[in-house]
Design an enzyme around this catalytic site. Structure first.
Site, short mmCIF file in Angstrom:
data_model
loop_
_atom_site.label_atom_id
_atom_site.label_comp_id
_atom_site.label_asym_id
_atom_site.label_seq_id
_atom_site.Cartn_x
_atom_site.Cartn_y
_atom_site.Cartn_z
N GLU A 184 0.91 -1.27 -0.08
CA GLU A 184 0.11 0.12 0.03
C GLU A 184 0.84 1.32 0.07
O GLU A 184 0.61 2.22 0.77
CB GLU A 184 -1.16 -0.05 1.20
CG GLU A 184 -2.01 -1.16 1.14
CD GLU A 184 -2.74 -1.37 2.52
OE1 GLU A 184 -2.71 -0.63 3.37
OE2 GLU A 184 -3.41 -2.40 2.66
N ASN A 227 1.82 -4.83 -3.26
CA ASN A 227 0.41 -5.19 -3.11
C ASN A 227 -0.36 -3.98 -2.54
O ASN A 227 0.19 -3.00 -1.70
CB ASN A 227 0.63 -6.14 -1.81
CG ASN A 227 -0.75 -7.13 -1.44
OD1 ASN A 227 -1.10 -7.49 -2.18
ND2 ASN A 227 -1.13 -6.93 -0.43
N HIS A 263 -10.37 -5.99 -1.48
CA HIS A 263 -11.55 -5.76 -0.64
C HIS A 263 -12.56 -5.01 -1.41
O HIS A 263 -12.48 -3.72 -1.37
CB HIS A 263 -10.63 -4.88 0.37
CG HIS A 263 -9.66 -5.77 1.26
ND1 HIS A 263 -10.14 -6.95 2.00
CD2 HIS A 263 -8.31 -5.54 1.42
CE1 HIS A 263 -8.88 -7.28 2.71
NE2 HIS A 263 -7.96 -6.52 2.13
N GLU A 292 -6.16 -10.85 -0.99
CA GLU A 292 -6.92 -10.39 0.21
C GLU A 292 -8.26 -10.49 0.01
O GLU A 292 -8.99 -9.38 0.67
CB GLU A 292 -6.41 -9.11 1.13
CG GLU A 292 -4.98 -9.17 1.03
CD GLU A 292 -4.35 -7.88 1.88
OE1 GLU A 292 -5.34 -7.07 2.50
OE2 GLU A 292 -3.36 -7.69 2.00
N ASP A 294 -12.09 -10.32 0.06
CA ASP A 294 -13.63 -10.31 0.84
C ASP A 294 -14.32 -9.44 0.16
O ASP A 294 -13.98 -8.21 -0.61
CB ASP A 294 -13.44 -10.17 2.13
CG ASP A 294 -12.72 -8.89 2.65
OD1 ASP A 294 -12.61 -8.04 2.02
OD2 ASP A 294 -12.09 -8.95 3.94
O1 9MR Z 1 -7.29 -8.17 8.88
C1 9MR Z 1 -6.20 -7.04 9.29
C2 9MR Z 1 -6.85 -6.73 10.82
O2 9MR Z 1 -6.87 -8.04 11.64
C3 9MR Z 1 -6.06 -5.51 11.35
O3 9MR Z 1 -6.75 -5.09 12.42
C4 9MR Z 1 -5.91 -4.47 10.21
C5 9MR Z 1 -5.13 -3.42 10.55
O4 9MR Z 1 -4.61 -2.45 9.56
O5 9MR Z 1 -5.22 -5.17 8.93
C6 9MR Z 1 -6.20 -6.15 8.33
O6 9MR Z 1 -5.41 -6.41 7.07
C7 9MR Z 1 -5.07 -5.47 6.23
C8 9MR Z 1 -3.84 -6.29 5.54
O7 9MR Z 1 -3.03 -6.55 6.24
C9 9MR Z 1 -3.45 -5.16 4.47
N1 9MR Z 1 -4.73 -5.04 3.71
C10 9MR Z 1 -6.00 -4.38 4.20
C11 9MR Z 1 -6.26 -5.52 5.15
C12 9MR Z 1 -7.70 -5.17 5.76
O8 9MR Z 1 -7.73 -3.85 6.53
#
Ligand code: 9MR
Length: 385
Positions: A184, A227, A263, A292, A294
């Site tokens: 990101e 990513n 996402h 990732e 969903d």
């Molecule tokens: O799923 C992850 C969640 O448990 C954390 O609290 C969160 C914090 O930013 O990050 C989530 O995963 C993220 C991933 O690492 C990067 N892309 C976005 C995902 C969803 O926020």
């Protein structure tokens, strides 16, 4: 009618079936499931996603733990929920630690590395013939406070990142096959995050190339990725990545792939030109991946999705998978966790949820069926093993 807990047919997979399937899904050296017959009960076969995927495509999930899970009333899913673990083992051929390899989790203090939980996931993956994606080394988010607030000079900060990458990637050399080295780094306008990304702010954009070089030194066999989210379609953000990757490759930087996170939300519509976008990266000679996935939705008062919402969610899953299947270099397709109660979505967006492919009792949602059917059709066409 709220679709609620209606489910039926093939995929009323009882816990027993799930466990049986886990036991029958044996490992091969390339991390894919082998040809052991799937169990039969009442004349019905239970084949998991990994079993029906076409040859060469890894089907993955995030491994729940850390991050938002730490604020929930349930215990750590990966270590405490046996039914979850069994399903994780049976269903998927690739795992991505959801939080357990992030700075915040690995580095509670400057001199400390906490590897136990990530080690346990990598061991588990090996036991079950699964590949592991590593996530993430250079990111603007989930860095420990001591790091974000440290008043370090550029040399020291650079040394810290270099040491972190060497230590973490080196530890799992040969065991974690893909890393999100830079996660990101662009915002939705296609601008580098020069303010909110600590590394870019303090060390400048060239640190991205260095991070890839350091990761490559630590494990020359690992595939190294950029990513991001909102980069599924052709837009300013994905175009910024395309330009950057082209430059990095021209400079001989070891970049091997680009991950579109996926996402999605049914309220926004499907990002239509995913296949064309993935092909642009394929054209650079690098791998692509859905990393990732969903698909969330705004839930009504009862908190249950409607049949129509579930159908839309299934459709988005199918379309994203079809885009990946259509592009040669797209060889891994990962959902961001299951079941709905472990999803990050309601924690961050309280009005939204139902974002994953399984109900809380691990029964299949229409999105699961869509993935299963699409994988099976692709396997039938290309001839799986
Ligand atoms: O799923 C992850 C969640 O448990 C954390 O609290 C969160 C914090 O930013 O990050 C989530 O995963 C993220 C991933 O690492 C990067 N892309 C976005 C995902 C969803 O926020």
């Amino acid at each position: 009618m709220a679709a609620g807990r209606t489910r039926g047919g093939r995929w009323v997979a009882s816990l027993l079936l799930v466990v049986l399937a886990a036991a029958c899904t044996a490992a091969t050296s390339d991390g894919t499931a082998d040809d052991d017959p799937v169990p039969e009960t009442d004349g019905e076969e239970v084949a998991m996603l990994r079993d029906v995927a076409p040859e060469g495509l890894l089907v993955g999930s995030a491994v729940a733990g850390g991050g938002h899970h730490r604020d929930q009333s349930y215990p750590d899913p990966f270590t405490a929920d046996d039914a979850y673990r069994d399903r994780l083992a049976a269903e998927f051929s690739s795992l991505t630690p959801e939080n357990q390899l992030k700075w915040e989790f690995l580095r509670p203090s400057p001199d400390e590395f906490v590897f136990g939980p990530a080690d346990a996931i990598v061991d588990f993956a090996e036991q079950h013939g699964q590949a592991v994606r590593g996530h993430a080394l250079l990111w603007h988010n989930q860095n420990p406070d001591w790091l974000e607030q440290a008043d370090l000079g550029a040399d020291e900060l650079r040394g810290l990142l270099r040491d972190h990458i060497a230590t973490v990637v080196g530890r799992y050399a040969g065991r974690i096959h893909q890393w999100d080295v830079a996660n990101e780094i662009f915002d939705d306008r296609g601008e580098l995050r020069l303010e909110d990304n600590l590394w870019l702010r303090e060390l400048g954009p060239d640190v991205v190339a260095d991070a890839f070089r350091w990761a490559h030194e630590a494990d020359p066999g690992a595939e190294l990725f950029l990513n991001d989210y909102n980069a599924e379609s052709i837009n300013v953000k994905s175009s910024a990545y395309l330009d950057l990757i082209r430059e990095l490759l021209a400079d001989g930087v070891p970049v091997h792939g680009f991950g579109v996170q996926g996402h999605l939300g049914i309220q926004w519509g499907f990002p239509g030109d995913v296949e064309a976008n993935l092909r642009r990266f394929d054209g650079l000679g690098i791998a692509t991946a859905v990393t990732e996935l969903d698909v969330r939705m705004v839930l009504g008062e009862g908190g249950e999705p409607t049949d129509e919402q579930l159908a839309r969610q299934a459709d988005d899953h199918r379309r994203l998978l079809e885009a990946c299947l259509a592009v040669d270099g797209c060889r891994s397709f990962t959902v961001w966790g299951f079941p709905d109660r472990y999803s990050w979505v309601p924690h961050f967006f309280p009005e939204e949820g139902a974002a994953t492919i399984l109900w809380d009792d691990l029964a299949a949602k229409p999105a699961y069926e869509a993935l299963h059917d699409t994988l099976s059709a692709a396997r039938a066409k290309t001839g799986g093993p």
